[in-house]
Design a protein around this motif. Structure first.
Motif, PDB file in Angstrom:
ATOM      1  N   GLY A  98     -34.036 -12.151 -19.041  1.00  0.00           N
ATOM      2  CA  GLY A  98     -33.146 -12.097 -20.189  1.00  0.00           C
ATOM      3  C   GLY A  98     -32.416 -13.414 -20.363  1.00  0.00           C
ATOM      4  O   GLY A  98     -31.900 -13.990 -19.399  1.00  0.00           O
ATOM      5  N   LEU A  99     -32.379 -13.913 -21.593  1.00  0.00           N
ATOM      6  CA  LEU A  99     -31.695 -15.165 -21.905  1.00  0.00           C
ATOM      7  C   LEU A  99     -30.611 -14.917 -22.947  1.00  0.00           C
ATOM      8  O   LEU A  99     -30.880 -14.336 -24.003  1.00  0.00           O
ATOM      9  N   HIS A 100     -29.400 -15.365 -22.665  1.00  0.00           N
ATOM     10  CA  HIS A 100     -28.358 -15.354 -23.679  1.00  0.00           C
ATOM     11  C   HIS A 100     -28.589 -16.512 -24.639  1.00  0.00           C
ATOM     12  O   HIS A 100     -28.999 -17.607 -24.225  1.00  0.00           O
ATOM     13  N   THR A 101     -28.306 -16.271 -25.908  1.00  0.00           N
ATOM     14  CA  THR A 101     -28.607 -17.291 -26.917  1.00  0.00           C
ATOM     15  C   THR A 101     -27.377 -17.752 -27.699  1.00  0.00           C
ATOM     16  O   THR A 101     -27.518 -18.492 -28.665  1.00  0.00           O
ATOM     17  N   ASP A 102     -26.177 -17.322 -27.269  1.00  0.00           N
ATOM     18  CA  ASP A 102     -24.966 -17.757 -27.955  1.00  0.00           C
ATOM     19  C   ASP A 102     -23.811 -17.686 -26.959  1.00  0.00           C
ATOM     20  O   ASP A 102     -23.429 -16.593 -26.529  1.00  0.00           O
ATOM     21  N   PRO A 103     -23.230 -18.830 -26.567  1.00  0.00           N
ATOM     22  CA  PRO A 103     -22.166 -18.801 -25.557  1.00  0.00           C
ATOM     23  C   PRO A 103     -20.905 -18.089 -26.012  1.00  0.00           C
ATOM     24  O   PRO A 103     -20.115 -17.641 -25.182  1.00  0.00           O
ATOM     25  N   THR A 129     -23.492 -10.769 -26.850  1.00  0.00           N
ATOM     26  CA  THR A 129     -24.340  -9.644 -27.251  1.00  0.00           C
ATOM     27  C   THR A 129     -25.704 -10.128 -27.730  1.00  0.00           C
ATOM     28  O   THR A 129     -26.621  -9.318 -27.889  1.00  0.00           O
ATOM     29  N   LEU A 130     -25.830 -11.415 -27.965  1.00  0.00           N
ATOM     30  CA  LEU A 130     -27.088 -11.975 -28.462  1.00  0.00           C
ATOM     31  C   LEU A 130     -27.924 -12.473 -27.296  1.00  0.00           C
ATOM     32  O   LEU A 130     -27.500 -13.345 -26.536  1.00  0.00           O
ATOM     33  N   SER A 131     -29.092 -11.904 -27.136  1.00  0.00           N
ATOM     34  CA  SER A 131     -29.977 -12.318 -26.052  1.00  0.00           C
ATOM     35  C   SER A 131     -31.418 -12.046 -26.456  1.00  0.00           C
ATOM     36  O   SER A 131     -31.691 -11.350 -27.443  1.00  0.00           O
ATOM     37  N   THR A 132     -32.316 -12.581 -25.659  1.00  0.00           N
ATOM     38  CA  THR A 132     -33.741 -12.376 -25.928  1.00  0.00           C
ATOM     39  C   THR A 132     -34.490 -12.338 -24.607  1.00  0.00           C
ATOM     40  O   THR A 132     -33.967 -12.765 -23.569  1.00  0.00           O
TER      41      THR A 132
END
Length: 255
Positions: A68-73, A77-80
């Motif tokens: 799992g990667l977070h995409t907004d520091p 809640t945003l991840s991919t």
């Protein structure tokens, strides 16, 4: 007039250094596990337990993992999901640990950071985080195990949980001649491969962005083979492999 929502709390970077791992055969999900990022010489690795990637006794043979990667520091809640193959043309692309005491239940796989989403949020341990001064870890040092027990986590923010642990065998001594020490902690399936850390009370410039010392990699629970399952409780002890094995596993290839 409605009050503006308060800004989100700053999250300790430790939570962003430990992604959840899911193993697959093709599209078939198998297991969940834990791991952490390790960076050396600008090369990024994922460290976990070797039995997460391959385990002959249980016939566990995934061909890929997903992290799992977070995409907004500012919005966790945003991840991919990011898929990583474990084999290329039938050859394993991960490396497992071994020393004079035998196999070590630790493995690393190099990650292609250029393939990550441009906005991916990743915090990494480095060689500077390794706890090499054994005398600086007294027996009463509080430890944390950072992972996903039974796959449990904050499903909204996609963050791991922390389990408190204590040192159960002298740190710096190879327990029963193997490259590991024991911890006293409540652990479960799914937390295999988790980082075992302690607070860095005097972070250097190299560790200031992630002020934790990396002591070990959690592997599995320890139990007595002759324990009476009715009369005797589980020992509650766990194996953690010394983290300096990462230096061997990430050694740059010879020219």
């Amino acid at each position: 007039m409605a009050k503006a929502a308060p800004p989100p709390a700053a999250v300790d970077p430790l939570f962003l250094a430990a992604p959840q791992i899911a193993t697959f055969v093709g599209t078939q999900p198998l297991t969940n596990a834990s791991g952490f990022y390790f960076e050396r010489d600008a090369r990024l690795y994922l460290a976990t337990s070797r039995h997460v990637l391959y385990d002959e006794p249980t016939d566990h043979r995934p061909d890929r993992i997903e992290i799992g990667l977070h995409t907004d520091p500012s919005n966790l809640t945003l991840s991919t999901g990011f898929s990583v193959p474990l084999y290329v043309e039938g050859v394993a692309v991960w490396h497992q640990g071994e020393d004079g005491g035998g196999e070590i239940d630790v493995a690393v796989i190099e990650l292609d950071r250029a393939a990550f989403p441009a906005e991916a949020v990743v915090r990494t341990f480095t060689p500077a985080h390794l706890q090499t001064d054994f005398n600086a870890v007294p027996a009463d040092t509080p430890l944390l195990v950072v992972g996903f027990p039974l796959g449990f986590h904050d499903v909204v923010h996609h963050l791991p949980v922390l389990r408190r642990a204590g040192i159960a065998s002298p740190y710096g001594i190879r327990f029963q001649g193997q490259g590991c020490f024991l911890t006293d902690a409540r652990t479960h399936r799914g937390i295999s491969g988790a980082a075992v850390v302690m607070r860095d009370t005097a972070p250097s410039a190299a560790t200031a962005t992630l002020p934790w010392k990396l002591l070990g990699i959690h592997s599995s629970r320890v139990d007595m083979g002759n324990r009476d399952l009715v009369l005797d409780e589980s020992l509650g002890l766990n194996t953690a492999w010394y983290a300096d094995i990462l230096l061997t596993l990430t050694e740059p290839p010879a020219a």
